[in-house]
Design a protein around this motif. Sequence first.
Motif, PDB file in Angstrom:
ATOM      1  N   MET A 125       0.814  -1.190   0.000  1.00 15.32           N
ATOM      2  CA  MET A 125       0.000   0.000   0.000  1.00 15.32           C
ATOM      3  C   MET A 125       0.866   1.266   0.000  1.00 15.32           C
ATOM      4  N   ALA A 126       1.991   1.190   0.720  1.00 16.91           N
ATOM      5  CA  ALA A 126       2.888   2.346   0.766  1.00 16.91           C
ATOM      6  C   ALA A 126       3.506   2.608  -0.605  1.00 16.91           C
ATOM      7  N   MET A 127       3.820   1.549  -1.341  1.00 13.98           N
ATOM      8  CA  MET A 127       4.398   1.738  -2.679  1.00 13.98           C
ATOM      9  C   MET A 127       3.384   2.357  -3.639  1.00 13.98           C
ATOM     10  N   VAL A 128       2.140   1.981  -3.523  1.00 10.41           N
ATOM     11  CA  VAL A 128       1.097   2.589  -4.355  1.00 10.41           C
ATOM     12  C   VAL A 128       0.991   4.081  -4.043  1.00 10.41           C
ATOM     13  N   GLY A 129       1.052   4.422  -2.767  1.00  9.63           N
ATOM     14  CA  GLY A 129       1.039   5.828  -2.375  1.00  9.63           C
ATOM     15  C   GLY A 129       2.242   6.589  -2.909  1.00  9.63           C
ATOM     16  N   CYS A 130       3.405   5.944  -2.916  1.00  9.42           N
ATOM     17  CA  CYS A 130       4.607   6.594  -3.465  1.00  9.42           C
ATOM     18  C   CYS A 130       4.462   6.844  -4.958  1.00  9.42           C
ATOM     19  N   PHE A 131       3.899   5.893  -5.679  1.00  8.45           N
ATOM     20  CA  PHE A 131       3.727   6.081  -7.123  1.00  8.45           C
ATOM     21  C   PHE A 131       2.678   7.151  -7.421  1.00  8.45           C
ATOM     22  N   ILE A 132       1.641   7.235  -6.620  1.00  9.30           N
ATOM     23  CA  ILE A 132       0.660   8.308  -6.798  1.00  9.30           C
ATOM     24  C   ILE A 132       1.303   9.662  -6.526  1.00  9.30           C
ATOM     25  N   LEU A 133       2.112   9.715  -5.482  1.00 14.08           N
ATOM     26  CA  LEU A 133       2.834  10.948  -5.168  1.00 14.08           C
ATOM     27  C   LEU A 133       3.810  11.315  -6.280  1.00 14.08           C
ATOM     28  N   ALA A 134       4.492  10.336  -6.844  1.00 15.61           N
ATOM     29  CA  ALA A 134       5.432  10.589  -7.938  1.00 15.61           C
ATOM     30  C   ALA A 134       4.706  11.108  -9.180  1.00 15.61           C
ATOM     31  N   PHE A 135       3.519  10.594  -9.434  1.00 20.06           N
ATOM     32  CA  PHE A 135       2.735  11.071 -10.576  1.00 20.06           C
ATOM     33  C   PHE A 135       2.433  12.559 -10.427  1.00 20.06           C
ATOM     34  N   GLY A 136       2.050  12.970  -9.227  1.00 23.68           N
ATOM     35  CA  GLY A 136       1.817  14.385  -8.979  1.00 23.68           C
ATOM     36  C   GLY A 136       3.094  15.200  -9.014  1.00 23.68           C
ATOM     37  N   TRP A 137       4.192  14.581  -8.596  1.00 24.39           N
ATOM     38  CA  TRP A 137       5.484  15.273  -8.600  1.00 24.39           C
ATOM     39  C   TRP A 137       5.931  15.586 -10.022  1.00 24.39           C
ATOM     40  N   PHE A 138       5.641  14.675 -10.951  1.00 16.53           N
ATOM     41  CA  PHE A 138       5.961  14.948 -12.355  1.00 16.53           C
ATOM     42  C   PHE A 138       5.163  16.136 -12.869  1.00 16.53           C
ATOM     43  N   GLY A 139       3.913  16.223 -12.478  1.00 12.94           N
ATOM     44  CA  GLY A 139       3.111  17.377 -12.872  1.00 12.94           C
ATOM     45  C   GLY A 139       3.640  18.664 -12.282  1.00 12.94           C
ATOM     46  N   PHE A 140       4.135  18.596 -11.063  1.00  6.50           N
ATOM     47  CA  PHE A 140       4.681  19.788 -10.414  1.00  6.50           C
ATOM     48  C   PHE A 140       6.013  20.197 -11.036  1.00  6.50           C
ATOM     49  N   ASN A 141       6.945  19.259 -11.151  1.00 12.41           N
ATOM     50  CA  ASN A 141       8.269  19.609 -11.678  1.00 12.41           C
ATOM     51  C   ASN A 141       8.206  20.023 -13.142  1.00 12.41           C
ATOM     52  N   ALA A 142       7.620  19.206 -13.967  1.00 16.89           N
ATOM     53  CA  ALA A 142       7.558  19.537 -15.394  1.00 16.89           C
ATOM     54  C   ALA A 142       6.571  20.670 -15.653  1.00 16.89           C
ATOM     55  N   GLY A 143       5.520  20.763 -14.872  1.00 15.90           N
ATOM     56  CA  GLY A 143       4.545  21.835 -15.042  1.00 15.90           C
ATOM     57  C   GLY A 143       5.049  23.183 -14.574  1.00 15.90           C
ATOM     58  N   SER A 144       6.139  23.193 -13.820  1.00 22.11           N
ATOM     59  CA  SER A 144       6.691  24.456 -13.333  1.00 22.11           C
ATOM     60  C   SER A 144       7.363  25.267 -14.431  1.00 22.11           C
ATOM     61  N   THR A 145       7.581  24.662 -15.601  1.00 20.08           N
ATOM     62  CA  THR A 145       8.157  25.430 -16.701  1.00 20.08           C
ATOM     63  C   THR A 145       7.142  26.404 -17.287  1.00 20.08           C
ATOM     64  N   LEU A 146       5.859  26.175 -17.023  1.00 20.53           N
ATOM     65  CA  LEU A 146       4.745  27.038 -17.441  1.00 20.53           C
ATOM     66  C   LEU A 146       4.610  27.197 -18.954  1.00 20.53           C
ATOM     67  N   ALA A 147       5.228  26.308 -19.701  1.00 23.83           N
ATOM     68  CA  ALA A 147       5.098  26.352 -21.158  1.00 23.83           C
ATOM     69  C   ALA A 147       5.263  24.936 -21.699  1.00 23.83           C
ATOM     70  N   GLY A 148       4.251  24.434 -22.353  1.00 25.71           N
ATOM     71  CA  GLY A 148       4.329  23.098 -22.927  1.00 25.71           C
ATOM     72  C   GLY A 148       5.272  23.011 -24.104  1.00 25.71           C
ATOM     73  N   GLY A 149       5.545  24.125 -24.761  1.00 27.81           N
ATOM     74  CA  GLY A 149       6.435  24.135 -25.911  1.00 27.81           C
ATOM     75  C   GLY A 149       7.888  24.355 -25.561  1.00 27.81           C
ATOM     76  N   ASP A 150       8.163  24.603 -24.286  1.00 24.94           N
ATOM     77  CA  ASP A 150       9.534  24.809 -23.846  1.00 24.94           C
ATOM     78  C   ASP A 150      10.286  23.489 -23.903  1.00 24.94           C
ATOM     79  N   LEU A 151      11.489  23.504 -24.465  1.00 25.94           N
ATOM     80  CA  LEU A 151      12.256  22.268 -24.598  1.00 25.94           C
ATOM     81  C   LEU A 151      12.843  21.792 -23.272  1.00 25.94           C
ATOM     82  N   ARG A 152      12.859  22.616 -22.251  1.00 31.31           N
ATOM     83  CA  ARG A 152      13.379  22.207 -20.947  1.00 31.31           C
ATOM     84  C   ARG A 152      12.456  21.211 -20.256  1.00 31.31           C
ATOM     85  N   ILE A 153      11.225  21.100 -20.706  1.00 32.95           N
ATOM     86  CA  ILE A 153      10.281  20.196 -20.058  1.00 32.95           C
ATOM     87  C   ILE A 153      10.754  18.746 -20.163  1.00 32.95           C
TER      88      ILE A 153
END
Length: 95
Positions: free
Chosen positions: A1-29
Amino acid sequence: MAMVGCFILAFGWFGFNAGSTLAGGDLRIGVVATNTMLASASGALFSLLYMWFRFGKPDISMAANGFLAGLVAITAPCAFVNLRFRCDYRGGLQE
């Protein structure tokens, strides 16, 4: 159950880290997403290997902790870590 929670947290973390570029067309994403994935994977792998060599058996809960520690460690510099340095400063894969 803890591993499932970690993967759910990681999914949100990808949205936070990659979404922080604020531009989908930016190559840094792509760099940000790759750095985030490598940091979490290397954190999980090396914490699992450490426990295996230190205590003689792998511990999945420590792998989950290493997974989260890798995500925390890469959050601030995720856009600025270069290819050669990605896994080196975590303790593995040196030139």
